[in-house]
Design a protein around this motif. Structure first.
Motif, PDB file in Angstrom:
ATOM      1  N   LEU A  90      -8.123   1.469   1.413  1.00 44.58           N
ATOM      2  CA  LEU A  90      -7.433   1.514   2.702  1.00 44.58           C
ATOM      3  C   LEU A  90      -7.410   2.934   3.251  1.00 44.58           C
ATOM      4  CD1 LEU A  90      -5.263  -0.271   4.585  1.00 44.58           C
ATOM      5  CD2 LEU A  90      -3.730   1.392   3.558  1.00 44.58           C
ATOM      6  N   LEU A  91      -7.091   3.892   2.385  1.00 45.89           N
ATOM      7  CA  LEU A  91      -6.996   5.288   2.811  1.00 45.89           C
ATOM      8  C   LEU A  91      -8.367   5.827   3.211  1.00 45.89           C
ATOM      9  CD1 LEU A  91      -4.295   6.694   2.893  1.00 45.89           C
ATOM     10  CD2 LEU A  91      -4.874   7.887   0.779  1.00 45.89           C
ATOM     11  N   ALA A  92      -9.386   5.518   2.408  1.00 45.61           N
ATOM     12  CA  ALA A  92     -10.739   5.999   2.706  1.00 45.61           C
ATOM     13  C   ALA A  92     -11.242   5.428   4.030  1.00 45.61           C
ATOM     14  CB  ALA A  92     -11.683   5.620   1.568  1.00 45.61           C
ATOM     15  N   GLU A  93     -10.989   4.141   4.265  1.00 42.31           N
ATOM     16  CA  GLU A  93     -11.430   3.516   5.522  1.00 42.31           C
ATOM     17  C   GLU A  93     -10.690   4.087   6.728  1.00 42.31           C
ATOM     18  OE1 GLU A  93     -10.706  -0.631   5.067  1.00 42.31           O
ATOM     19  OE2 GLU A  93     -12.247  -0.909   3.522  1.00 42.31           O
ATOM     20  N   THR A  94      -9.397   4.298   6.578  1.00 40.57           N
ATOM     21  CA  THR A  94      -8.574   4.733   7.710  1.00 40.57           C
ATOM     22  C   THR A  94      -8.838   6.189   8.073  1.00 40.57           C
ATOM     23  OG1 THR A  94      -6.853   3.176   7.010  1.00 40.57           O
ATOM     24  CG2 THR A  94      -6.212   4.881   8.588  1.00 40.57           C
ATOM     25  N   LEU A  95      -8.881   7.049   7.068  1.00 38.66           N
ATOM     26  CA  LEU A  95      -9.068   8.473   7.334  1.00 38.66           C
ATOM     27  C   LEU A  95     -10.522   8.821   7.627  1.00 38.66           C
ATOM     28  CD1 LEU A  95      -6.781  10.065   4.577  1.00 38.66           C
ATOM     29  CD2 LEU A  95      -6.188   9.482   6.940  1.00 38.66           C
ATOM     30  N   GLY A  96     -11.448   8.027   7.117  1.00 40.16           N
ATOM     31  CA  GLY A  96     -12.862   8.381   7.207  1.00 40.16           C
ATOM     32  C   GLY A  96     -13.235   9.262   6.032  1.00 40.16           C
ATOM     33  N   GLU A  97     -14.489   9.225   5.650  1.00 37.78           N
ATOM     34  CA  GLU A  97     -14.932   9.906   4.427  1.00 37.78           C
ATOM     35  C   GLU A  97     -14.617  11.398   4.435  1.00 37.78           C
ATOM     36  OE1 GLU A  97     -19.085  10.749   1.927  1.00 37.78           O
ATOM     37  OE2 GLU A  97     -19.116   9.485   3.726  1.00 37.78           O
ATOM     38  N   HIS A  98     -14.875  12.070   5.570  1.00 40.67           N
ATOM     39  CA  HIS A  98     -14.705  13.523   5.613  1.00 40.67           C
ATOM     40  C   HIS A  98     -13.248  13.923   5.433  1.00 40.67           C
ATOM     41  CE1 HIS A  98     -15.610  17.688   6.870  1.00 40.67           C
ATOM     42  NE2 HIS A  98     -14.410  17.620   7.429  1.00 40.67           N
ATOM     43  N   VAL A  99     -12.341  13.344   6.247  1.00 39.42           N
ATOM     44  CA  VAL A  99     -10.924  13.691   6.170  1.00 39.42           C
ATOM     45  C   VAL A  99     -10.359  13.288   4.812  1.00 39.42           C
ATOM     46  CG1 VAL A  99      -8.623  13.229   7.132  1.00 39.42           C
ATOM     47  CG2 VAL A  99     -10.581  13.586   8.660  1.00 39.42           C
ATOM     48  N   PHE A 100     -10.732  12.114   4.327  1.00 38.92           N
ATOM     49  CA  PHE A 100     -10.274  11.627   3.024  1.00 38.92           C
ATOM     50  C   PHE A 100     -10.636  12.619   1.918  1.00 38.92           C
ATOM     51  CE2 PHE A 100     -11.193   8.942  -0.791  1.00 38.92           C
ATOM     52  CZ  PHE A 100      -9.926   8.399  -0.984  1.00 38.92           C
ATOM     53  N   ASP A 101     -11.898  13.038   1.878  1.00 37.54           N
ATOM     54  CA  ASP A 101     -12.349  13.955   0.822  1.00 37.54           C
ATOM     55  C   ASP A 101     -11.686  15.321   0.945  1.00 37.54           C
ATOM     56  OD1 ASP A 101     -13.950  12.014  -0.237  1.00 37.54           O
ATOM     57  OD2 ASP A 101     -15.820  12.766   0.639  1.00 37.54           O
ATOM     58  N   PHE A 102     -11.663  15.869   2.158  1.00 34.69           N
ATOM     59  CA  PHE A 102     -11.077  17.203   2.316  1.00 34.69           C
ATOM     60  C   PHE A 102      -9.591  17.184   1.998  1.00 34.69           C
ATOM     61  CE2 PHE A 102      -8.474  20.159   4.644  1.00 34.69           C
ATOM     62  CZ  PHE A 102      -9.012  21.365   4.220  1.00 34.69           C
ATOM     63  N   ALA A 141      -0.305  10.286   9.380  1.00 31.30           N
ATOM     64  CA  ALA A 141       0.777   9.447   8.852  1.00 31.30           C
ATOM     65  C   ALA A 141       0.884   8.138   9.634  1.00 31.30           C
ATOM     66  CB  ALA A 141       2.103  10.211   8.895  1.00 31.30           C
ATOM     67  N   PHE A 142       0.886   8.218  10.967  1.00 30.46           N
ATOM     68  CA  PHE A 142       0.981   6.996  11.771  1.00 30.46           C
ATOM     69  C   PHE A 142      -0.249   6.115  11.582  1.00 30.46           C
ATOM     70  CE2 PHE A 142       3.977   9.033  15.158  1.00 30.46           C
ATOM     71  CZ  PHE A 142       5.019   8.959  14.256  1.00 30.46           C
ATOM     72  N   ALA A 143      -1.414   6.743  11.407  1.00 31.38           N
ATOM     73  CA  ALA A 143      -2.645   5.967  11.211  1.00 31.38           C
ATOM     74  C   ALA A 143      -2.578   5.142   9.928  1.00 31.38           C
ATOM     75  CB  ALA A 143      -3.860   6.890  11.182  1.00 31.38           C
ATOM     76  N   VAL A 144      -2.123   5.753   8.819  1.00 29.10           N
ATOM     77  CA  VAL A 144      -2.120   5.017   7.554  1.00 29.10           C
ATOM     78  C   VAL A 144      -0.997   3.977   7.512  1.00 29.10           C
ATOM     79  CG1 VAL A 144      -3.269   6.875   6.293  1.00 29.10           C
ATOM     80  CG2 VAL A 144      -0.762   6.775   6.293  1.00 29.10           C
ATOM     81  N   ILE A 145       0.118   4.251   8.166  1.00 29.32           N
ATOM     82  CA  ILE A 145       1.200   3.254   8.233  1.00 29.32           C
ATOM     83  C   ILE A 145       0.729   2.029   9.015  1.00 29.32           C
ATOM     84  CG2 ILE A 145       3.482   2.790   9.258  1.00 29.32           C
ATOM     85  CD1 ILE A 145       4.030   5.850   8.696  1.00 29.32           C
ATOM     86  N   LEU A 146       0.103   2.280  10.165  1.00 27.35           N
ATOM     87  CA  LEU A 146      -0.403   1.172  10.978  1.00 27.35           C
ATOM     88  C   LEU A 146      -1.475   0.399  10.218  1.00 27.35           C
ATOM     89  CD1 LEU A 146      -0.688  -0.458  13.571  1.00 27.35           C
ATOM     90  CD2 LEU A 146      -2.158   1.364  14.488  1.00 27.35           C
ATOM     91  N   ALA A 147      -2.375   1.104   9.555  1.00 27.37           N
ATOM     92  CA  ALA A 147      -3.451   0.437   8.811  1.00 27.37           C
ATOM     93  C   ALA A 147      -2.886  -0.456   7.703  1.00 27.37           C
ATOM     94  CB  ALA A 147      -4.403   1.469   8.221  1.00 27.37           C
ATOM     95  N   ALA A 148      -1.861   0.044   6.996  1.00 24.89           N
ATOM     96  CA  ALA A 148      -1.246  -0.750   5.923  1.00 24.89           C
ATOM     97  C   ALA A 148      -0.582  -1.992   6.491  1.00 24.89           C
ATOM     98  CB  ALA A 148      -0.236   0.102   5.158  1.00 24.89           C
ATOM     99  N   ILE A 158      -0.917  -8.087   7.855  1.00 23.22           N
ATOM    100  CA  ILE A 158      -1.052  -9.182   8.823  1.00 23.22           C
ATOM    101  C   ILE A 158      -2.379  -9.911   8.634  1.00 23.22           C
ATOM    102  CG2 ILE A 158      -1.265  -9.714  11.296  1.00 23.22           C
ATOM    103  CD1 ILE A 158       0.606  -7.288  11.809  1.00 23.22           C
ATOM    104  N   GLU A 159      -3.465  -9.139   8.490  1.00 23.48           N
ATOM    105  CA  GLU A 159      -4.805  -9.732   8.350  1.00 23.48           C
ATOM    106  C   GLU A 159      -4.926 -10.583   7.088  1.00 23.48           C
ATOM    107  OE1 GLU A 159      -6.934  -5.831  10.447  1.00 23.48           O
ATOM    108  OE2 GLU A 159      -7.083  -6.171   8.279  1.00 23.48           O
ATOM    109  N   HIS A 166       0.813  -1.226   0.000  1.00 25.58           N
ATOM    110  CA  HIS A 166       0.000   0.000   0.000  1.00 25.58           C
ATOM    111  C   HIS A 166       0.848   1.278   0.000  1.00 25.58           C
ATOM    112  CE1 HIS A 166      -3.638  -2.353   0.605  1.00 25.58           C
ATOM    113  NE2 HIS A 166      -2.991  -3.045   1.529  1.00 25.58           N
ATOM    114  N   ALA A 167       2.149   1.136  -0.282  1.00 19.06           N
ATOM    115  CA  ALA A 167       3.078   2.274  -0.187  1.00 19.06           C
ATOM    116  C   ALA A 167       2.660   3.445  -1.061  1.00 19.06           C
ATOM    117  CB  ALA A 167       4.490   1.819  -0.554  1.00 19.06           C
ATOM    118  N   ALA A 168       2.333   3.163  -2.320  1.00 19.64           N
ATOM    119  CA  ALA A 168       1.984   4.248  -3.232  1.00 19.64           C
ATOM    120  C   ALA A 168       0.725   4.974  -2.778  1.00 19.64           C
ATOM    121  CB  ALA A 168       1.806   3.701  -4.652  1.00 19.64           C
TER     122      ALA A 168
END
Length: 447
Positions: free
Chosen positions: A407-419, A349-356, A361-362, A281-283
Motif C-alpha cells: 500500500l505504501l509503495a503504491e501510494t508514495l511511488g517507488e522514488h518517494v518510498f525508497d528515499f 500523511a493525507f495520501a496514505v490515510i486516504l489510500a488505506a 472500501i474496495e 494498514h495502521a502499522a
C-alpha cells in the motif's frame, strides 16, 4: 493563460507586489521557497522556474537534477507579515513540481496527494480533512543542551488575565484569516506554553497547503513577539506531546458518504469500511503519519496519544474515534484519527490515510469490535483477547513494517518510498548512536 493566472497578474499590479515567493515542500515536509519578481511570473505560469532538484531532500539524483516549479494560481495570497515598512507587498503561491518534459515530478509530495485524490475522484469521492494542530511556545530560541522554558504555566482551556498565549493566538488567527485560512477553535492545551488551533474543514489538498502555511505563520508570529514556536511531537518528558488529531470524511457529490440515518452512530457501511482500512494498514502508515524518532515518545506516553490499533465511539484512548452524532447534522458525520503529529509531511500523511481507507472500501474490510474501555487501562492479556494490536513502539519498528507495505509503495511511488525509508533508517541509526542525558544522569553516579 486561464482566468486564475490573469487574476493573479492583475492583483500583482493592484497590490503593488514587489516579490512573489514560490513555495513547495520536500519529501520530509520542509518548506522550500524561491522569490521571483512580478515581471517573471507570466513566464513562470507558462514554463515554470527551473531549479536543481538534486539539492532538495529526496527530489533527484545529480544526473537527473533539472526540475521546474510551476505556480498554482489558486493558492495566491499576500503574506501579511511582509512589506509593512515600505508599503510594497510580498505574495506567495504553492507550486507543482514538473520534469523538463512537463510531466509531474515523481518526487513531489503535493503530486503524491493529488494522485491519490484522483483515485478517490474516480470512485466519485472528495476527501475532506480538519486538523487540530498543537504546538509549544518557548521563551527563547532553542540552545543546544539547554532545556527550553515555556512561555506560561497555564493548562487545558485555562483563561488567565494578560495571557501571552491568548494574545499570541489572536494575532496568529488574524494573520491566518488574512491569508484565507479559516480557523474554527483555539485554546490553551494541557502542557505549559502549549497551544491548539483548529483549522476549518476543507478538501485535503487545500488543508495540506494550509498546514504548511500555518506552520510558517506560527513561527513568524512567534519570532515577531520574541518567542519560539515548535511542532516537535514530544519536547518534554513530563508534559503532554503535541498531536494533530485530524477529522476526515468522504463526500459523494453533496452527500456525506460516511452518513447513514438509523445505523449505529449514524455511520454508513462506507464509513465503517474506511475505518477498517485505516486499522488494517495502521502499522504500515505510521512511519509516514509519525515520521520522526521523537514521534514515538508521544505515542508511548499514553493520555491523549494512542498506542494501540483500535476504534471507539467517543473513546479518546482509541486510535480512531467516531465523534458523538449531532441530531439533524448528518453531513457532519466523520471520523477522527488521533495518531498524526504536527511535524509530519501533510501531503504524504493525507495520501496514505486516504489510500488505506479506500483499500478498506474496495476490499470490503470488516470493522472489528469497537474498544469501549480505556485501552491504556487494560492489561496486555486483555488487549490480546480483544484482538487489539499495538502501534509500532519506535521508528525502527515502523520502518521495518513499512518496508514490506505494498500500500505504501503504491501510494508514495517507488522514488518517494525508497528515499523516505532510506532517510528514516539513517535517522534511526544516528539516534541509536547518541548517548543521552538520561544515561549520563542514571549511570555516571553509580558505574
Amino acid at each position: 493563460m486561464g482566468k486564475q493566472e490573469d487574476f493573479v497578474l492583475r492583483a500583482l499590479e493592484e497590490r503593488d507586489v514587489r516579490f512573489v515567493r514560490l513555495w513547495f515542500t520536500d519529501v520530509l515536509g520542509s518548506l522550500k521557497s524561491v522569490a521571483v519578481a512580478p515581471a517573471e511570473l507570466e513566464g513562470a505560469f507558462e514554463e515554470g522556474i527551473g531549479f536543481d532538484g538534486s539539492a532538495i531532500e529526496g527530489f533527484a539524483r545529480v544526473h537527473e537534477s533539472d526540475m521546474l516549479a510551476v505556480p498554482d494560481p489558486s493558492t495566491f495570497q499576500i503574506l501579511p507579515w511582509r512589506g509593512h515598512d515600505d508599503g510594497r507587498a510580498t505574495a506567495r503561491m504553492f507550486c507543482d513540481i514538473q520534469m523538463p518534459d512537463g510531466s509531474p515530478s515523481y518526487a513531489d509530495p503535493r503530486h503524491v496527494l493529488k494522485r491519490t485524490l484522483s483515485r478517490a475522484a474516480e470512485k466519485g469521492y472528495t476527501f475532506y480533512t480538519h486538523p487540530e494542530i498543537e504546538f509549544y511556545l518557548f521563551k527563547d530560541e532553542y540552545q543546544k543542551g539547554k532545556r527550553p522554558t515555556p512561555v506560561d504555566r497555564s493548562g487545558y482551556f485555562d483563561h488567565t488575565a494578560q495571557s501571552f498565549g491568548a494574545d499570541f493566538r489572536r494575532e496568529a488567527i488574524t494573520m491566518l484569516e488574512q491569508m484565507g485560512i479559516s480557523v474554527e477553535f483555539s485554546h490553551h492545551e494541557g502542557g505549559p506554553g502549549q497551544q491548539e488551533i483548529d483549522l476549518r474543514y476543507a478538501d485535503a489538498l487545500s488543508t495540506a497547503d494550509n498546514i504548511m502555511t500555518f506552520r510558517t505563520v506560527i513561527r513568524e508570529v512567534a519570532l515577531s513577539q520574541g518567542v519560539w514556536a515548535s511542532f516537535m511531537p514530544k519536547p518534554y518528558t513530563e508534559h503532554p506531546g503535541s498531536g494533530m488529531h485530524t477529522h476526515v470524511s468522504l463526500f459523494d457529490g453533496d452527500q456525506n458518504a460516511f452518513y447513514e440515518a438509523g445505523s449505529e452512530y449514524q455511520l454508513s457501511a462506507t464509513g465503517r469500511a474506511f475505518i477498517a482500512g485505516i486499522l488494517t494498514h495502521a502499522a504500515e502508515i505510521t512511519c509516514v503519519t509519525n515520521q520522526w524518532v521523537n514521534s514515538y515518545k508521544r505515542l508511548v506516553s499514553g493520555g491523549e496519544a494512542p498506542s494501540y490499533i483500535c476504534w471507539g465511539h467517543n473513546n479518546r484512548s482509541a486510535m480512531v474515534r467516531v465523534p458523538m452524532y449531532k441530531p439533524n447534522k448528518g453531513q457532519s458525520t466523520r471520523i477522527e484519527l488521533r495518531t498524526i503529529d504536527p511535524a509530519c509531511n501533510p501531503y504524504l500523511a493525507f495520501a496514505v490515510i486516504l489510500a488505506a481507507g479506500l483499500k478498506g472500501i474496495e476490499q470490503g474490510y470488516e470493522l472489528p469490535r469497537e474498544a469501549e474501555d480505556d485501552v491504556w487501562s487494560l492489561s496486555d492479556k486483555e488487549r490480546k483477547a480483544l484482538g487489539i494490536q499495538p502501534l509500532p513502539k519506535n521508528l525502527a519498528e515502523a520502518i521495518e513494517i513499512a518496508e514490506s507495505s505494498e500500500l505504501l509503495a503504491e501510494t508514495l511511488g517507488e522514488h518517494v518510498f525508497d528515499f523516505f525509508l532510506r532517510n528514516k533508517r539513517q535517522e534511526w541509526e544516528d539516534w541509536r548512536a547518541q548517548v543521552t542525558q538520561y544515561e549520563r544522569d542514571q549511570m555516571l553516579p553509580i558505574l
